[in-house]
Design a protein around this motif. Sequence first.
Motif, PDB file in Angstrom:
ATOM      1  N   GLU A 623       0.826  -1.205   0.000  1.00 45.75           N
ATOM      2  CA  GLU A 623       0.000   0.000   0.000  1.00 45.75           C
ATOM      3  C   GLU A 623       0.862   1.256   0.000  1.00 45.75           C
ATOM      4  O   GLU A 623       0.532   2.259  -0.646  1.00 45.75           O
ATOM      5  CB  GLU A 623      -0.925   0.010   1.221  1.00 45.75           C
ATOM      6  CG  GLU A 623      -2.032  -1.029   1.196  1.00 45.75           C
ATOM      7  CD  GLU A 623      -1.527  -2.443   1.489  1.00 45.75           C
ATOM      8  OE1 GLU A 623      -0.389  -2.577   2.001  1.00 45.75           O
ATOM      9  OE2 GLU A 623      -2.251  -3.411   1.187  1.00 45.75           O
ATOM     10  N   GLU A 624       1.999   1.184   0.690  1.00 43.06           N
ATOM     11  CA  GLU A 624       2.876   2.347   0.759  1.00 43.06           C
ATOM     12  C   GLU A 624       3.647   2.550  -0.545  1.00 43.06           C
ATOM     13  O   GLU A 624       3.941   3.678  -0.937  1.00 43.06           O
ATOM     14  CB  GLU A 624       3.873   2.191   1.915  1.00 43.06           C
ATOM     15  CG  GLU A 624       3.254   2.263   3.296  1.00 43.06           C
ATOM     16  CD  GLU A 624       4.314   2.157   4.377  1.00 43.06           C
ATOM     17  OE1 GLU A 624       4.998   3.164   4.647  1.00 43.06           O
ATOM     18  OE2 GLU A 624       4.469   1.055   4.944  1.00 43.06           O
ATOM     19  N   ILE A 625       4.007   1.445  -1.207  1.00 41.71           N
ATOM     20  CA  ILE A 625       4.768   1.517  -2.464  1.00 41.71           C
ATOM     21  C   ILE A 625       3.958   0.806  -3.552  1.00 41.71           C
ATOM     22  O   ILE A 625       4.260  -0.322  -3.962  1.00 41.71           O
ATOM     23  CB  ILE A 625       6.159   0.857  -2.330  1.00 41.71           C
ATOM     24  CG1 ILE A 625       6.863   1.271  -1.046  1.00 41.71           C
ATOM     25  CG2 ILE A 625       7.028   1.162  -3.552  1.00 41.71           C
ATOM     26  CD1 ILE A 625       7.313   2.707  -1.032  1.00 41.71           C
ATOM     27  N   PRO A 626       2.899   1.448  -4.049  1.00 34.05           N
ATOM     28  CA  PRO A 626       2.047   0.782  -5.051  1.00 34.05           C
ATOM     29  C   PRO A 626       2.780   0.429  -6.343  1.00 34.05           C
ATOM     30  O   PRO A 626       2.439  -0.546  -7.006  1.00 34.05           O
ATOM     31  CB  PRO A 626       0.931   1.809  -5.300  1.00 34.05           C
ATOM     32  CG  PRO A 626       1.510   3.117  -4.855  1.00 34.05           C
ATOM     33  CD  PRO A 626       2.429   2.809  -3.715  1.00 34.05           C
ATOM     34  N   ASP A 627       3.801   1.211  -6.702  1.00 37.90           N
ATOM     35  CA  ASP A 627       4.541   0.906  -7.935  1.00 37.90           C
ATOM     36  C   ASP A 627       5.309  -0.407  -7.823  1.00 37.90           C
ATOM     37  O   ASP A 627       5.629  -1.035  -8.826  1.00 37.90           O
ATOM     38  CB  ASP A 627       5.506   2.049  -8.263  1.00 37.90           C
ATOM     39  CG  ASP A 627       4.778   3.313  -8.682  1.00 37.90           C
ATOM     40  OD1 ASP A 627       4.275   3.337  -9.816  1.00 37.90           O
ATOM     41  OD2 ASP A 627       4.695   4.250  -7.874  1.00 37.90           O
ATOM     42  N   LYS A 628       5.622  -0.810  -6.601  1.00 37.19           N
ATOM     43  CA  LYS A 628       6.294  -2.098  -6.392  1.00 37.19           C
ATOM     44  C   LYS A 628       5.384  -3.235  -6.845  1.00 37.19           C
ATOM     45  O   LYS A 628       5.820  -4.153  -7.564  1.00 37.19           O
ATOM     46  CB  LYS A 628       6.662  -2.274  -4.912  1.00 37.19           C
ATOM     47  CG  LYS A 628       7.258  -3.638  -4.602  1.00 37.19           C
ATOM     48  CD  LYS A 628       7.754  -3.746  -3.164  1.00 37.19           C
ATOM     49  CE  LYS A 628       6.631  -3.880  -2.172  1.00 37.19           C
ATOM     50  NZ  LYS A 628       7.129  -4.231  -0.810  1.00 37.19           N
ATOM     51  N   LEU A 629       4.124  -3.176  -6.454  1.00 36.64           N
ATOM     52  CA  LEU A 629       3.185  -4.241  -6.824  1.00 36.64           C
ATOM     53  C   LEU A 629       2.967  -4.286  -8.331  1.00 36.64           C
ATOM     54  O   LEU A 629       2.962  -5.371  -8.934  1.00 36.64           O
ATOM     55  CB  LEU A 629       1.842  -4.033  -6.113  1.00 36.64           C
ATOM     56  CG  LEU A 629       0.756  -5.067  -6.443  1.00 36.64           C
ATOM     57  CD1 LEU A 629       1.217  -6.468  -6.093  1.00 36.64           C
ATOM     58  CD2 LEU A 629      -0.551  -4.728  -5.722  1.00 36.64           C
TER      59      LEU A 629
END
Length: 704
Positions: A623-629
């Motif tokens: 949720e904090e790093i959506p680009d990771k997902l």
Amino acid sequence: MFTSLKVENYRGLKEVSIPMSSFVCIIGENNAGKSTTMLALSLFISGSKLASTDFFDGSNPIRIEVEIEVQQQLLSSLSAVDKVIIEELLCDGKITLIRKYNSADITGVLCMRESVPADERYNIKKLEEQLTGKRGNEVEFLMISIFPEHTDVFSGVTTQKKAKELTEELISQLPQEQFVEVDKPLPNGVATVIKKILPEPILIPAVKDISDDVKTKESATFGKLLSVLMNLIEGADEVKQIIDSFNRLQGLLNRTLAADGSIQDNRLSQVINIESSINTYLKENFPKANLEFQIPPPQLKQVFSTAQIMVDDGVKGDIESKGDGLKRAVMFSILRSYVELKRQQDNTDAPLEATNRQHYIFLFEEPELFLHPQSQKVMFEALSNLSSVQQIVTTTHSPAFFSPTSTGIFVKMCKEYTTGSKPASRAIFVNLHNDISKKDLFQILCYENNTAAFFAQKVLLVEGDSDIYFFKHISKILNSEWDFDKKGIPVIRLNGKGNVSRFKEFFGHFGIKVYCILDLDVLIGGFGQLQAAATSTEMRAVMLEKVDKIIVKEGVGIPLGKEKIQRLVQSYTWRQRYSKFMELVDKVYSGSQITDEEKTELENLFPEEKNEGRKLVLQRSLEEIPDKLSTIIALYDENTFVLSQGAVENYYPPGAQGGDKPSRAMQVCEHLKSREDIDRICPTFEINGETLIEFEHIFKRVFC
């Protein structure tokens, strides 16, 4: 030696081509075409008759094409006339031959490739048939009607000989693009000579009742192998004396023909008396009939055919009374003896005719049958040694029967199923002699006992031993059908992210689908090894840019531990960077200004520190790093699964204990016994409208 093989329309082989070496190993699932490929070689040599069921497509011919490298020693063993015939057919020391079967005529015919005009009018054989019986003006009229564009050439031509000469001259003037390659049957005389350079096939099938194979009759495997040994001893002086005795026995049993053509009768009186007595009684009923005895003398191979193989393994008895493993071992012991005897013979100063014995090609189907794993290794060593003097082709289901140092050509057969068509075999191969990089990687895989992967259709690559144990355990809990061992999907340790691209490429050569489960840090270091698509690469770049902004904005500390620092200090490149850093520091202390270029250089001097900061930020939740997902999901489509929480240890429940990593993984798995246990340690996210826990997303793609 055969250097290539191409098979068309034979049984399940619609069209298969493979290179060959002194040792060829063929693997694949049952009914993939391994044995058929090997039998095609034997069939090429024997030319045996076939049945209509042997044709993949009854409307097309069976075609077996081989390239043969003819050694000078073999040429030297031929007669002067035969040698000339073979040398005329050679091209760079090699000859290409075809064994062809038509559905209407199931007897094989030996052929060679020949370049002929595509225009059938230039077919000399057909032209001769058309000219038959033609004379004078009839010849001229026929030739002009066939070649109206060459009226000026054939005007006034009245003999068949002249017509053929002019046609051949026209053929010589045709451009190359008007020629096609065809299979031309060899004349009988040439075909007879060709057989003298072909090896004798020693075919050892994977018999179910090996007792049939250990009999000493010539058609059985043991009989063939004994005949191999017999060829080696025929040149011995003692054996020559025995053969001479057999020849003298011929004169004692039969009338013989003298050098001047007269008939000599030096038979034993007992033979003459018996023959005379029988003739006396025969003539009472048939006065004009005359009976004569013809008694063939014994031959050396007949002596061998009556040999008995006795083995004392505590109880002395015939080999047929022993276990299958012992029978197989005895058979290969004969082979090993042959190799050693052949080597000894080649090292002697024996005359040429004594050393130029019959050459063979050994065709072994599943040589590992009935053998203990350790015995399989010994057997493979025997085959490796044998391949130094004779060509070996073997099919196998055992990883013990191939290696990067001995096996020259590695072939995997697989069956392809196409809707509306018959299933056909396909050959995937790697020539380890010609590609050193593949040979080196093959050696790594064999050393790591991962050779079983070559028999699979899929493999999963992971980073460490603990990953292997952990993922094998939880996959079965999530779904009982997701069992790597039962499904025959090997899980292979990579020994570092640097091997990802090499492993992917190598397994890809054998048509094996490759999946990877990698730690999160691959998105920072080693990403180039993934050979990711442009979309995934771009998404990763956007993600890292945002991560770097977080590092600057929040002043994220760089967690360089003691071990990390020690490793960096040992790096020569790190020392260079440190020296450059101190150089810039001295410049600042001296009161000098550093340029913008030097500022950028200073920022890039210590990428390890920067990467450690990136790793720290990437550990944060999805949720904090959506680009990771989004980056991770994009890689899923490339069968690369990056763990969103970091390394596999980050998924362990709190309080997990254990010494080394594998021991800790085993301890963790003892506490993960249900679906609920795994749900508690694994995040959930959505891909293409389907919401599952992370591991379920991964294993569903691997197993489905």
